[in-house]
Scaffold this motif. Structure first.
Motif, short mmCIF file in Angstrom:
data_model
loop_
_atom_site.label_atom_id
_atom_site.label_comp_id
_atom_site.label_asym_id
_atom_site.label_seq_id
_atom_site.Cartn_x
_atom_site.Cartn_y
_atom_site.Cartn_z
N THR A 51 0.83 -1.21 0.00
CA THR A 51 0.00 0.00 0.00
C THR A 51 0.86 1.26 0.00
OG1 THR A 51 -1.73 -1.19 1.19
CG2 THR A 51 -1.83 1.22 1.22
N ILE A 52 1.86 1.30 0.85
CA ILE A 52 2.72 2.49 0.92
C ILE A 52 3.48 2.67 -0.39
CG2 ILE A 52 4.75 3.49 2.05
CD1 ILE A 52 3.65 2.39 4.68
N LEU A 53 3.94 1.59 -0.99
CA LEU A 53 4.62 1.70 -2.29
C LEU A 53 3.67 2.25 -3.36
CD1 LEU A 53 6.88 -1.46 -2.47
CD2 LEU A 53 7.59 0.91 -2.23
N SER A 54 2.42 1.82 -3.33
CA SER A 54 1.44 2.33 -4.30
C SER A 54 1.19 3.81 -4.08
CB SER A 54 0.13 1.56 -4.18
OG SER A 54 0.33 0.21 -4.49
N ILE A 55 1.12 4.24 -2.83
CA ILE A 55 0.92 5.66 -2.53
C ILE A 55 2.14 6.47 -2.96
CG2 ILE A 55 0.69 7.32 -0.63
CD1 ILE A 55 -1.03 5.16 0.80
N ILE A 56 3.34 5.96 -2.69
CA ILE A 56 4.57 6.65 -3.09
C ILE A 56 4.63 6.77 -4.61
CG2 ILE A 56 7.10 6.48 -3.13
CD1 ILE A 56 6.10 7.33 -0.42
N LYS A 57 4.19 5.73 -5.31
CA LYS A 57 4.20 5.77 -6.78
C LYS A 57 3.34 6.92 -7.29
CE LYS A 57 2.97 3.31 -10.90
NZ LYS A 57 1.92 2.49 -11.44
N ASN A 58 2.21 7.17 -6.65
CA ASN A 58 1.33 8.25 -7.09
C ASN A 58 1.82 9.63 -6.70
OD1 ASN A 58 -0.46 6.44 -8.27
ND2 ASN A 58 -1.63 6.20 -6.39
N ILE A 59 2.49 9.74 -5.55
CA ILE A 59 2.91 11.04 -5.06
C ILE A 59 4.33 11.39 -5.54
CG2 ILE A 59 3.34 12.44 -3.01
CD1 ILE A 59 1.22 10.72 -1.58
N PHE A 60 5.29 10.51 -5.28
CA PHE A 60 6.69 10.74 -5.64
C PHE A 60 7.21 9.54 -6.44
CE2 PHE A 60 6.17 12.80 -1.43
CZ PHE A 60 6.35 14.12 -1.84
N PRO A 61 6.87 9.42 -7.71
CA PRO A 61 7.22 8.22 -8.47
C PRO A 61 8.72 7.98 -8.63
CG PRO A 61 6.25 9.87 -9.91
CD PRO A 61 6.13 10.38 -8.52
N THR A 62 9.53 9.00 -8.52
CA THR A 62 10.97 8.80 -8.69
C THR A 62 11.64 8.24 -7.43
OG1 THR A 62 11.36 11.10 -8.09
CG2 THR A 62 11.21 10.59 -10.44
N TYR A 63 10.92 8.17 -6.33
CA TYR A 63 11.50 7.72 -5.06
C TYR A 63 10.96 6.36 -4.61
CZ TYR A 63 13.22 12.45 -4.77
OH TYR A 63 13.86 13.62 -5.04
N ILE A 64 10.48 5.55 -5.53
CA ILE A 64 9.95 4.23 -5.18
C ILE A 64 11.05 3.34 -4.58
CG2 ILE A 64 8.90 2.12 -6.09
CD1 ILE A 64 7.55 3.90 -8.22
N GLY A 65 12.23 3.36 -5.18
CA GLY A 65 13.33 2.53 -4.68
C GLY A 65 13.76 2.90 -3.28
N PHE A 66 13.86 4.21 -3.01
CA PHE A 66 14.24 4.65 -1.68
C PHE A 66 13.17 4.27 -0.65
CE2 PHE A 66 16.69 7.76 -4.24
CZ PHE A 66 17.95 7.35 -3.83
N MET A 116 7.06 -1.87 -10.41
CA MET A 116 6.62 -0.47 -10.36
C MET A 116 7.69 0.46 -10.91
SD MET A 116 4.71 -0.30 -6.68
CE MET A 116 4.41 1.43 -6.77
N ILE A 117 8.94 0.22 -10.58
CA ILE A 117 10.03 1.05 -11.08
C ILE A 117 10.18 0.90 -12.58
CG2 ILE A 117 12.54 1.37 -11.00
CD1 ILE A 117 12.36 0.60 -8.00
#
Length: 137
Positions: A51-66, A116-117
């Motif tokens: 869930t948090i990865l999905s949220i990060i993808k929508n908000i800050f897609p360049t920071y999925i790996g971090f 996702m990345i």
């Protein structure tokens, strides 16, 4: 009909649970309450990470790996804190029965984050207007 990657990884996770529970019952190990508590906790962590990865993808897609690296560290820290409260060490061969599901859930989370990345990178390549100019030269 194409299955979304979220659904696929969640189905694979629960398939792992049912196979492990079947093996657990077949070996007649006992300690079912400990097993169920562990999987409830592991499921909560798995769903939280996805869930948090999905949220990060929508908000800050360049920071999925971090975000993924931070979530893995958080998950490992929480597991060490909770292992004693769940009394996992009382179960015979507990390292085999509890480390392998943890590693499989970590593998599923890793595959989800990589997918996702890759999708984000492919979308960025398709949307960049300068890529056509560079390819044409």
């Amino acid at each position: 009909m194409k299955i979304k990657s979220n659904t696929l990884y969640i189905v694979l996770y629960f398939l792992m649970f049912f196979v492990h529970f079947g093996i657990w019952q077949w070996l007649k190990i006992g300690f079912e309450p400990t097993f169920i508590k562990y999987y409830l906790f592991l499921t909560l962590l798995f769903v939280t990470v996805v869930t948090i990865l999905s949220i990060i993808k929508n908000i800050f897609p360049t920071y999925i790996g971090f975000a993924f690296m931070g979530l893995v560290m958080f998950k490992l820290m929480i597991m060490f804190l909770v292992m004693n409260k769940l009394h996992l060490s009382e179960v015979p061969n507990y390292k085999v029965h509890f480390i392998i599901p943890y590693l499989i859930s970590l593998l599923l989370e890793t595959l989800y984050a990589v997918k996702m990345i890759q999708n984000e990178y492919a979308n960025k390549e398709n949307l960049d207007p300068n890529t056509e100019d560079k390819k044409g030269v």
